[in-house]
Design an enzyme around this catalytic site. Structure first.
Site, PDB file in Angstrom:
ATOM      1  N   ASP A  10       0.902  -1.193   0.343  1.00 47.64           N
ATOM      2  CA  ASP A  10       0.183  -0.335   0.042  1.00 47.64           C
ATOM      3  C   ASP A  10       0.618   0.863  -0.095  1.00 47.64           C
ATOM      4  OD1 ASP A  10       0.858   0.591   2.588  1.00 47.64           O
ATOM      5  OD2 ASP A  10      -0.632  -0.807   3.165  1.00 47.64           O
TER       6      ASP A  10
ATOM      7  N   ASP B 103       9.228   6.780  12.822  1.00 47.80           N
ATOM      8  CA  ASP B 103      10.395   5.347  13.610  1.00 47.80           C
ATOM      9  C   ASP B 103      11.149   4.809  13.113  1.00 47.80           C
ATOM     10  OD1 ASP B 103       8.894   4.506  11.795  1.00 47.80           O
ATOM     11  OD2 ASP B 103       7.531   2.678  13.148  1.00 47.80           O
TER      12      ASP B 103
ATOM     13  N   ASP C 175       1.032   5.285   1.779  1.00 53.97           N
ATOM     14  CA  ASP C 175       1.706   6.569   2.242  1.00 53.97           C
ATOM     15  C   ASP C 175       2.575   7.457   2.160  1.00 53.97           C
ATOM     16  OD1 ASP C 175       0.209   4.784   4.907  1.00 53.97           O
ATOM     17  OD2 ASP C 175       2.620   4.165   4.422  1.00 53.97           O
TER      18      ASP C 175
HETATM   19  P1  ATP Z   1       3.386  -1.645   6.606  1.00 49.83           P
HETATM   20  O1  ATP Z   1       2.687  -0.439   5.970  1.00 49.83           O
HETATM   21  O2  ATP Z   1       4.505  -2.095   5.159  1.00 49.83           O
HETATM   22  O3  ATP Z   1       3.583  -2.340   7.440  1.00 49.83           O
HETATM   23  P2  ATP Z   1       4.569   1.016   7.046  1.00 49.83           P
HETATM   24  O4  ATP Z   1       5.983   1.494   7.020  1.00 49.83           O
HETATM   25  O5  ATP Z   1       3.932   1.866   5.642  1.00 49.83           O
HETATM   26  O6  ATP Z   1       4.928  -0.384   6.856  1.00 49.83           O
HETATM   27  P3  ATP Z   1       2.512   1.948   8.272  1.00 49.83           P
HETATM   28  O7  ATP Z   1       2.023   1.068   9.778  1.00 49.83           O
HETATM   29  O8  ATP Z   1       1.707   1.756   6.970  1.00 49.83           O
HETATM   30  O9  ATP Z   1       4.338   0.875   8.443  1.00 49.83           O
HETATM   31  O10 ATP Z   1       2.869   3.545   9.423  1.00 49.83           O
HETATM   32  C1  ATP Z   1       3.418   4.727   7.499  1.00 49.83           C
HETATM   33  C2  ATP Z   1       4.668   5.097   8.445  1.00 49.83           C
HETATM   34  O11 ATP Z   1       4.804   5.605   9.433  1.00 49.83           O
HETATM   35  C3  ATP Z   1       5.624   4.543   8.919  1.00 49.83           C
HETATM   36  O12 ATP Z   1       6.835   4.218   7.871  1.00 49.83           O
HETATM   37  C4  ATP Z   1       6.713   5.208  10.353  1.00 49.83           C
HETATM   38  O13 ATP Z   1       7.252   6.143   9.010  1.00 49.83           O
HETATM   39  C5  ATP Z   1       5.158   6.105  10.148  1.00 49.83           C
HETATM   40  N1  ATP Z   1       4.767   5.646  11.410  1.00 49.83           N
HETATM   41  C6  ATP Z   1       3.645   4.258  11.453  1.00 49.83           C
HETATM   42  N2  ATP Z   1       3.550   3.955  12.569  1.00 49.83           N
HETATM   43  C7  ATP Z   1       4.483   5.138  13.413  1.00 49.83           C
HETATM   44  C8  ATP Z   1       5.116   5.197  14.740  1.00 49.83           C
HETATM   45  N3  ATP Z   1       4.499   4.228  15.756  1.00 49.83           N
HETATM   46  N4  ATP Z   1       5.701   5.699  14.823  1.00 49.83           N
HETATM   47  C9  ATP Z   1       6.238   6.546  14.217  1.00 49.83           C
HETATM   48  N5  ATP Z   1       5.776   6.372  12.881  1.00 49.83           N
HETATM   49  C10 ATP Z   1       5.174   6.083  12.518  1.00 49.83           C
HETATM   50 MG    MG Z   2       1.923   1.639   5.045  1.00 54.51          MG
END
Ligand code: ATP
Ligand code: MG
Length: 466
Positions: A83, A164, A85
């Site tokens: 997906d 993060d 972002d």
């Molecule tokens: P995936 O969607 O593959 O699980 P992702 O890294 O895209 O991994 P998401 O939960 O979709 O994870 O979050 C998107 C982005 O937002 C992350 O890559 C990170 O940069 C930021 N993020 C998400 N959760 C947190 C958090 N708890 N603290 C800090 N930054 C966060």
């Molecule tokens: Mg994501």
């Protein structure tokens, strides 16, 4: 399509080093390292049309627009992003105005979901650093440093260091297709390292779920966790007890229903995090050797089904994750004289209500969990019409799979599972033969293989194992 990436990552050390900078540098850099399109392998072809549409519309309206997070990390690793972002300087309301098909969601962390058919693009406004007043802000921190809300708007640089892990703070600009790397994430991608941005203990205190995210990404990406990112986890794991149960349920699905559950479970145990999510299971595991293989096998088969794109339900996993404590309580209740059926009922109820204090389990999952457990008592009872009735129960298939799991994990002696396999596969004649066998056979296939109580009035026809 991803050949270029592999070459990029395996490229001569020199080339990588020159791109990623000196080895010893760590933490947020003063400014971003900007990598022009000609020097990185990420192309627009790797992004969905919906993601590109959102980026271009924001850009054409005069806002900044970047892809960031998992989609960038996965693209750089040569994996298909699941997906997308988007990060922008437009506020949620401004984004909302640009897209009819959008809505603002979240309170703790307000974002906009832009929907294109089944695909949802998450658009996030740049988060700022706390303490400085951005007028429109709402940020709150608890006495323990826990971030209760995070809606302070800022610029991209501030946004990057609020994220993060370094590998989650890599931005792709739609203006000139360059990559902006604010925290040396490219270097950590190349060395497959998960490293928190900033002071790890502080970042975990702000949001303890980051400990779960570290383990989840390590398992999913096959990355190692940097020593300084790993170190505080043992001490800070109990902070997870402060997280609202509804958020932990969402996180639970991501941990165990994303195709890497078995590895994730091992890491959660290794870092002492599992005990914070399933305390009673963790306690029971110290006593009953079959619990760990039961959970591992449930996760392994879920992982396999996910890779085969077959349907999976969290109910089966939750049933496996909590069956150990249910059995422990049931045994204790029976030892106090309660008959098995009410003992299982009461044990199930007690275990679920204690678990709900940590992780909320919506009714649509907890009801099937109860059914799977109840059916474990019905599966051994096959006389008369019982086998047929059990076979027709809507949750029979899950309960049967669960029975096989219990046998494979060594909780109960094998036999009953094979009987049910044969019963399902057999024609009418074969089924009749099996029912007769079940009627006379007092071996493990004939009765509950575990804790069998001698029947009072009827003589046992054979001394089968108890
Ligand atoms: P995936 O969607 O593959 O699980 P992702 O890294 O895209 O991994 P998401 O939960 O979709 O994870 O979050 C998107 C982005 O937002 C992350 O890559 C990170 O940069 C930021 N993020 C998400 N959760 C947190 C958090 N708890 N603290 C800090 N930054 C966060
Ligand atoms: Mg994501």
């Amino acid at each position: 399509m991803f050949k270029g990436f592999t070459r990029f990552l395996q490229g001569p050390g020199e080339r990588l080093r020159s791109l990623f900078g000196p080895e010893e540098a760590s933490g947020p850099a003063a400014g971003p390292r900007i990598i022009p399109r000609s020097e990185h392998p990420v192309s627009r072809q790797h992004f969905s049309e919906a993601a590109l549409k959102v980026l271009y519309r924001l850009h054409n309206a005069g806002y900044e627009a970047y892809l960031v997070g998992g989609c960038m990390r996965d693209s750089l690793l040569g994996k298909m992003p699941k997906d997308f972002d988007v990060a922008t300087d437009a506020t949620p309301e401004q984004v909302r105005e640009l897209f009819r098909n959008s809505r603002i969601i979240g309170r703790r962390f307000r974002i906009v979901h832009v929907r294109f058919g089944r695909e949802v693009i998450e658009v996030t406004t740049f988060r700022g650093t706390h303490g400085d007043d951005h007028g429109d802000h709402i940020a709150q921190q608890s006495e323990h440093g826990l971030l209760l809300r995070d809606n302070v708007w800022g610029n991209i640089q501030e946004d990057a260091i609020r994220r993060d892990f370094t590998v989650n703070a890599i931005y792709y600009s739609i203006a000139d297709f360059s990559i902006h790397d604010f925290a040396d994430g490219m270097r950590d991608i190349a060395s497959r390292t998960l490293r928190l941005i900033g002071d790890p203990a502080l970042r975990y205190r702000e949001d303890p779920v980051r400990m779960l995210r570290a383990v989840r990404f390590a398992a999913k990406l096959d990355f190692h966790i940097a020593p300084e990112t790993e170190r505080p986890i043992a001490e800070l794991a109990p902070l997870l007890l402060q997280i609202p149960p509804a958020r932990l349920f969402d996180e639970l699905l991501k941990l165990f229903m994303a195709g890497h559950g078995e590895n994730t479970f091992r890491l959660l145990r290794q870092y002492g995090l599992f005990a914070m999510l399933f305390p009673e299971t963790d306690e029971a595991m110290a006593e009953l050797a079959w619990i760990e293989p039961l959970i591992e096998q449930a996760l392994a088969s879920t992982d396999q089904r996910i890779h085969e794109e077959r349907p999976v339900t969290p109910a089966f996993l939750i049933a496996a994750l909590l069956w150990g404590p249910v059995q422990r309580r049931q045994t204790a209740l029976e030892a106090n004289g309660m008959p098995p059926i009410p003992a299982l009922q009461l044990a199930s109820q007690q275990v679920l209500s204690r678990q709900l204090q940590h992780i909320s389990i919506p009714k649509r999952f907890s009801l099937p969990v109860r059914d799977i457990w109840d059916l474990q008592q019905r599966l051994p009872q096959r006389r008369g019409k019982r086998a047929l009735q059990t076979r027709e129960h809507p949750r029979f298939r899950a309960a049967y799979d669960f029975l096989l799991l219990r046998e494979a994990a060594g909780e109960i002696a094998p036999g009953l599972g094979d009987w049910w396999t044969a019963y399902q596969e057999g024609d009418e004649h074969e089924q009749r033969r099996l029912l007769e066998k079940a009627g006379t056979d007092a071996g493990p296939a004939g009765n509950s293989a575990r804790r069998r109580r001698p029947r009072k009035r009827r003589r046992r026809s054979s001394p089968g194992p108890s």
